[in-house]
Design a protein around this motif. Structure first.
Motif, mmCIF file in Angstrom:
data_model
loop_
_atom_site.group_PDB
_atom_site.id
_atom_site.type_symbol
_atom_site.label_atom_id
_atom_site.label_comp_id
_atom_site.label_asym_id
_atom_site.label_seq_id
_atom_site.Cartn_x
_atom_site.Cartn_y
_atom_site.Cartn_z
ATOM 1 N N SER A 167 1.061 -1.161 -0.100
ATOM 2 C CA SER A 167 0.088 0.051 -0.058
ATOM 3 C C SER A 167 0.775 1.256 -0.114
ATOM 4 C CB SER A 167 -1.002 0.091 1.153
ATOM 5 O OG SER A 167 -0.338 0.260 2.220
ATOM 6 N N VAL A 168 1.948 1.136 0.628
ATOM 7 C CA VAL A 168 2.887 2.347 0.734
ATOM 8 C C VAL A 168 3.557 2.565 -0.779
ATOM 9 C CG1 VAL A 168 5.216 3.298 1.550
ATOM 10 C CG2 VAL A 168 3.573 1.998 2.802
ATOM 11 N N PHE A 169 4.002 1.308 -1.452
ATOM 12 C CA PHE A 169 4.078 1.297 -2.800
ATOM 13 C C PHE A 169 3.272 1.862 -3.715
ATOM 14 C CE2 PHE A 169 5.459 -0.342 -6.854
ATOM 15 C CZ PHE A 169 6.555 -0.246 -7.174
ATOM 16 N N ILE A 170 1.996 1.592 -3.520
ATOM 17 C CA ILE A 170 0.878 1.970 -4.338
ATOM 18 C C ILE A 170 0.816 3.681 -4.231
ATOM 19 C CG2 ILE A 170 -1.488 1.909 -4.999
ATOM 20 C CD1 ILE A 170 -1.599 -1.000 -4.287
ATOM 21 N N ASP A 171 0.637 4.050 -2.997
ATOM 22 C CA ASP A 171 0.273 5.291 -2.826
ATOM 23 C C ASP A 171 1.520 6.277 -3.323
ATOM 24 O OD1 ASP A 171 -0.817 7.441 -0.938
ATOM 25 O OD2 ASP A 171 1.299 7.408 -0.477
ATOM 26 N N THR A 172 2.720 5.898 -2.863
ATOM 27 C CA THR A 172 3.837 7.089 -3.339
ATOM 28 C C THR A 172 4.313 6.819 -4.816
ATOM 29 O OG1 THR A 172 4.100 7.262 -1.092
ATOM 30 C CG2 THR A 172 5.707 8.150 -2.658
ATOM 31 N N ILE A 173 4.751 5.528 -5.079
ATOM 32 C CA ILE A 173 5.488 5.077 -6.163
ATOM 33 C C ILE A 173 4.592 5.169 -7.327
ATOM 34 C CG2 ILE A 173 6.696 3.395 -7.492
ATOM 35 C CD1 ILE A 173 8.218 4.640 -5.075
ATOM 36 N N PHE A 174 3.477 4.837 -7.398
ATOM 37 C CA PHE A 174 2.250 4.817 -8.171
ATOM 38 C C PHE A 174 1.661 6.171 -8.347
ATOM 39 C CE2 PHE A 174 1.705 -0.048 -8.949
ATOM 40 C CZ PHE A 174 2.707 -0.065 -9.641
ATOM 41 N N ILE A 175 0.680 6.653 -7.215
ATOM 42 C CA ILE A 175 -0.295 7.538 -7.223
ATOM 43 C C ILE A 175 0.306 9.105 -7.314
ATOM 44 C CG2 ILE A 175 -2.401 8.613 -6.367
ATOM 45 C CD1 ILE A 175 -2.574 5.874 -7.649
ATOM 46 N N CYS A 176 1.478 9.123 -6.442
ATOM 47 C CA CYS A 176 2.138 10.558 -6.310
ATOM 48 C C CYS A 176 3.093 10.616 -7.465
ATOM 49 C CB CYS A 176 3.041 10.260 -4.932
ATOM 50 S SG CYS A 176 2.095 10.520 -3.400
#
Length: 488
Positions: free
Chosen positions: A302-311
């Motif tokens: 979820s950290v990866f999705i939030d920052t690496i993807f969405i941000c």
């Protein structure tokens, strides 16, 4: 009121202003090294949850995937759209690099705090699970530390359930009014009604909604960003070079240079992915899984999705456009993202962005509410208290949407989150040996050929864990003669 504002301002300075961000970074690096960089070792395994390999044994229980999507919905909010734009404006393109860096470090912190929340979770009379840092403190450190758990719970309610929900309502109502001309009152009513339907349904309804809303909103936003990247594919190498060169001071885009890039990137990354802040473990504990580390690995995703993807989507939309001018003032936040979208794809995208903000804010509201509810159950077991909280949260969402000036009374939110993070980090430091012990158990089972490691409560008989929360299904060992499963 002025005295209170000064007091909370001092608390904010003593936490976020001086020590907390460096402490979160240093502690994240320390955990990464001590755990053998689990975020990379188990990176491939994180994605198994998306294929259904970690479904709950009980079909009525919250699955690992549902818990993941609830936490993704909470982490992904207005900050992924407006916050990233502010970070780039104040820190330059280099802030994006440091945002990525802190996400990779934070994945290890998230794995540890969520694994601990899973280990010390408690089965409720209705069969659901409750857990999180407060219960980890009480059952992991002992009754003498209950006061610390209560302090954590109070800060969680004040910052997330109250303050941040008011700001989410304010953000979405303002964006809809600016782009579509819809009065704040109507947006406030819509948000309040939908939120009420969800929160009064409890964690199962929240999970069901997140299971639909989060994949849709994340996929749409990522697809839109991918379209823009493809349209500007020849400019992409230059943007990547700009991000790296600004991050290390080879080029200076804003005053402050490399220092500003680091400060803004780390701050935005930590605020967005919440690793180490102690919020996501409350949701991670609701999942019905075989081993605590299994859900810890899932929550790292979820950290990866939030920052690496969405941000990163927001960052590339801005940096591949011509609206952002390094060092220029006057355009930042959601306006910069909105104008960048319009420059790429046309005026219709301002309505698309408003829809994304609505979905992002809505998913954050129901997540923030559950954090408050879970914290409240640590303070009191009175069922009426939960009902009161639900009504209060709905009223605050409506108030934040319709009366933007009212959000000024929630000046305590950031300072309270600062205390929350300090308490969580102290508890993590004290409980870290237990987390390392779980990781060794998990790795040993993988090395022995067990495809899906299982926690045996007998191995943790010295700890105050709820044995009813852990069943002991037969481990799915490798077939005779097969080579051990790789510890990916």
């Amino acid at each position: 009121m002025a005295l209170l504002e000064s007091l909370f301002g001092l608390i904010g300075d003593l936490t976020w202003g001086f020590a907390l961000i460096p402490l979160l970074v240093v502690f994240g690096i320390f955990i990464s090294a001590l755990t053998g960089f689990v975020q990379f070792r188990f990176f491939k395994r994180m994605f198994r949850v998306l294929t259904g390999d970690n479904e709950a044994a009980d079909p009525n229980a919250i699955s690992a995937r549902q818990a993941l999507l609830i936490s993704v919905g909470g982490r992904v909010g207005g900050g992924n759209i407006a916050g990233v734009a502010v970070a780039i404006t104040l820190g330059g393109p280099g802030a994006v690099f440091w945002m990525w860096a802190i996400a990779l470090i934070g994945m290890a912190t998230s794995l540890v705090e969520c694994s601990l929340a899973q280990l010390f979770k408690r089965r409720q009379p209705d069969g659901d699970f409750r857990g999180g840092p407060a219960r980890s403190i009480i059952h992991g450190l002992g009754a003498d530390y209950r006061w610390l758990a209560i302090l954590y719970a109070v800060c969680l309610i004040a910052s997330f359930a109250l303050g941040f929900n008011a700001f989410q309502g304010n953000t979405v109502a303002g964006a809809v009014q600016d782009s579509m001309g819809v009065p704040r009152l109507y947006t406030g009513i819509l948000l309040a009604v939908i939120s009420a339907v969800i929160v009064f349904g409890g964690i199962h309804r929240i999970a069901q909604v997140a299971d639909v809303v989060v994949p849709v909103m994340a996929s749409l936003y990522i697809l839109m960003a991918l379209l823009i990247i493809v349209m500007n594919i020849f400019a992409l190498p230059g943007v990547l070079w700009t991000i790296v060169s600004n991050a290390f001071g080879l080029e200076e885009a804003v005053s402050g240079g490399m220092g500003a890039a680091i400060a803004q990137g780390l701050r935005r990354g930590l605020f967005s992915n919440e690793a180490g802040l102690g919020s996501a473990p409350n949701v991670a504990a609701t999942a019905d899984v075989r081993h605590p580390v299994s859900q810890g690995i899932t929550q790292s995703l979820s950290v990866f999705i939030d920052t690496i993807f969405i941000c990163s989507c927001t960052a590339f939309v801005i940096l591949l456009g011509d609206v952002y001018q390094p060092g220029a003032e006057g355009v930042d936040g959601v306006v910069l993202t909105q104008q960048s979208l319009v420059s790429h794809l046309g005026a219709w995208t301002q309505y698309f962005l408003s829809g994304m903000i609505l979905l992002f804010a809505f998913s954050s509201i129901i997540y923030n509410y559950y954090l408050g509810e879970n914290a409240l159950t640590v303070i009191t077991k009175t069922p009426a208290a939960v009902m009161v909280l639900r009504v209060v949260v709905i009223a605050i969402v409506f108030l934040g949407a319709t009366a933007p000036g009212a959000t000024a009374v929630f000046f305590f939110s950031d300072p309270m989150m600062g205390i929350l993070a300090v308490v969580n980090l102290v508890a993590l430091m004290m409980l870290l040996p237990i987390a390392i012990r779980m990781l060794r158990d998990f790795r040993a089972q993988l090395a022995a050929g067990v495809q899906r490691p299982v926690l045996d409560p007998d191995d943790y008989a010295d700890l105050d864990i709820d044995r009813t929360a852990w069943t002991k299904p037969a481990p799915s060992a490798a077939a005779p003669g097969a080579s051990p499963a790789p510890a990916e």
